[in-house]
Design a protein around this motif. Structure first.
Motif, short mmCIF file in Angstrom:
data_model
loop_
_atom_site.label_atom_id
_atom_site.label_comp_id
_atom_site.label_asym_id
_atom_site.label_seq_id
_atom_site.Cartn_x
_atom_site.Cartn_y
_atom_site.Cartn_z
N SER A 76 -2.56 0.36 -6.34
CA SER A 76 -3.20 -0.47 -5.33
C SER A 76 -3.20 0.30 -4.02
O SER A 76 -2.53 1.32 -3.88
N GLY A 77 -3.94 -0.16 -3.06
CA GLY A 77 -4.12 0.59 -1.82
C GLY A 77 -2.88 0.86 -0.99
O GLY A 77 -2.85 1.81 -0.23
N ASN A 78 -1.84 0.06 -1.14
CA ASN A 78 -0.70 0.22 -0.23
C ASN A 78 0.45 1.03 -0.82
O ASN A 78 1.50 1.13 -0.20
N PHE A 79 0.29 1.63 -1.98
CA PHE A 79 1.36 2.43 -2.57
C PHE A 79 1.04 3.91 -2.45
O PHE A 79 -0.11 4.32 -2.59
N GLY A 80 2.08 4.70 -2.22
CA GLY A 80 1.92 6.16 -2.17
C GLY A 80 1.42 6.64 -0.82
O GLY A 80 0.88 5.89 -0.02
N GLY A 81 1.62 7.92 -0.60
CA GLY A 81 1.21 8.54 0.66
C GLY A 81 -0.21 9.07 0.59
O GLY A 81 -0.94 8.87 -0.39
N LYS A 82 -0.60 9.78 1.64
CA LYS A 82 -1.99 10.27 1.71
C LYS A 82 -2.28 11.33 0.65
O LYS A 82 -3.43 11.55 0.30
N ASP A 83 -1.26 11.99 0.13
CA ASP A 83 -1.44 13.01 -0.92
C ASP A 83 -1.10 12.46 -2.30
O ASP A 83 -0.74 13.22 -3.21
N PHE A 84 -1.22 11.17 -2.47
CA PHE A 84 -0.82 10.52 -3.72
C PHE A 84 -1.42 11.19 -4.95
O PHE A 84 -0.73 11.51 -5.91
N PHE A 85 -2.72 11.39 -4.96
CA PHE A 85 -3.37 11.91 -6.17
C PHE A 85 -3.04 13.38 -6.41
O PHE A 85 -2.97 13.82 -7.55
N ILE A 86 -2.80 14.13 -5.37
CA ILE A 86 -2.34 15.53 -5.53
C ILE A 86 -0.95 15.51 -6.15
O ILE A 86 -0.67 16.26 -7.08
N ASP A 87 -0.08 14.65 -5.63
CA ASP A 87 1.28 14.53 -6.19
C ASP A 87 1.22 14.07 -7.65
O ASP A 87 1.94 14.58 -8.50
N ALA A 132 5.11 7.72 -7.48
CA ALA A 132 5.58 7.32 -6.15
C ALA A 132 6.34 6.01 -6.36
O ALA A 132 6.16 5.38 -7.41
N PRO A 133 7.16 5.60 -5.40
CA PRO A 133 7.88 4.34 -5.58
C PRO A 133 6.93 3.18 -5.93
O PRO A 133 5.97 2.92 -5.21
N GLY A 134 7.16 2.58 -7.08
CA GLY A 134 6.35 1.46 -7.52
C GLY A 134 5.09 1.81 -8.28
O GLY A 134 4.34 0.94 -8.68
N VAL A 135 4.83 3.12 -8.48
CA VAL A 135 3.61 3.54 -9.17
C VAL A 135 3.96 4.54 -10.28
O VAL A 135 4.19 5.71 -10.01
N PRO A 136 3.99 4.08 -11.53
CA PRO A 136 4.25 5.01 -12.63
C PRO A 136 2.96 5.51 -13.26
O PRO A 136 1.89 4.90 -13.12
N TRP A 137 3.05 6.63 -13.96
CA TRP A 137 1.99 6.99 -14.90
C TRP A 137 2.08 5.96 -16.01
O TRP A 137 3.16 5.52 -16.38
N VAL A 138 0.95 5.57 -16.56
CA VAL A 138 0.94 4.74 -17.75
C VAL A 138 0.13 5.46 -18.81
O VAL A 138 -0.81 6.19 -18.49
N ILE A 139 0.54 5.29 -20.04
CA ILE A 139 -0.15 5.91 -21.16
C ILE A 139 -0.76 4.78 -21.99
O ILE A 139 -0.07 3.83 -22.35
N ALA A 140 -2.05 4.89 -22.24
CA ALA A 140 -2.76 3.87 -22.99
C ALA A 140 -3.17 4.46 -24.34
O ALA A 140 -3.95 5.40 -24.40
#
Length: 54
Positions: free
Chosen positions: A38-49, A17-25
């Motif tokens: 953080s709590g203010n990024f992504g929509g209500k389906d963030f984790f499904i997306d 989502a805007p401002g939230v990338p996958w990161v690989i560790a």
């Protein structure tokens, strides 16, 4: 959380989502993918997306 896992490097991946990338560790057990959100990024389906983009 990241510090507790002993992670000291993150490689930036694709944007979930805007401002939230996958990161690989990289770890001694192999790479793991994380979504650090953080709590203010992504929509209500963030984790499904996120799951559909992994």
């Amino acid at each position: 959380m990241v510090k507790s896992l002993g992670i000291n490097q993150l490689d930036i991946g694709n944007e979930i989502a805007p401002g939230v990338p996958w990161v690989i560790a990289p770890t001694c057990a192999g790479p793991i993918s994380l979504a650090l959100k953080s709590g203010n990024f992504g929509g209500k389906d963030f984790f499904i997306d996120a799951w559909s983009k992994i």
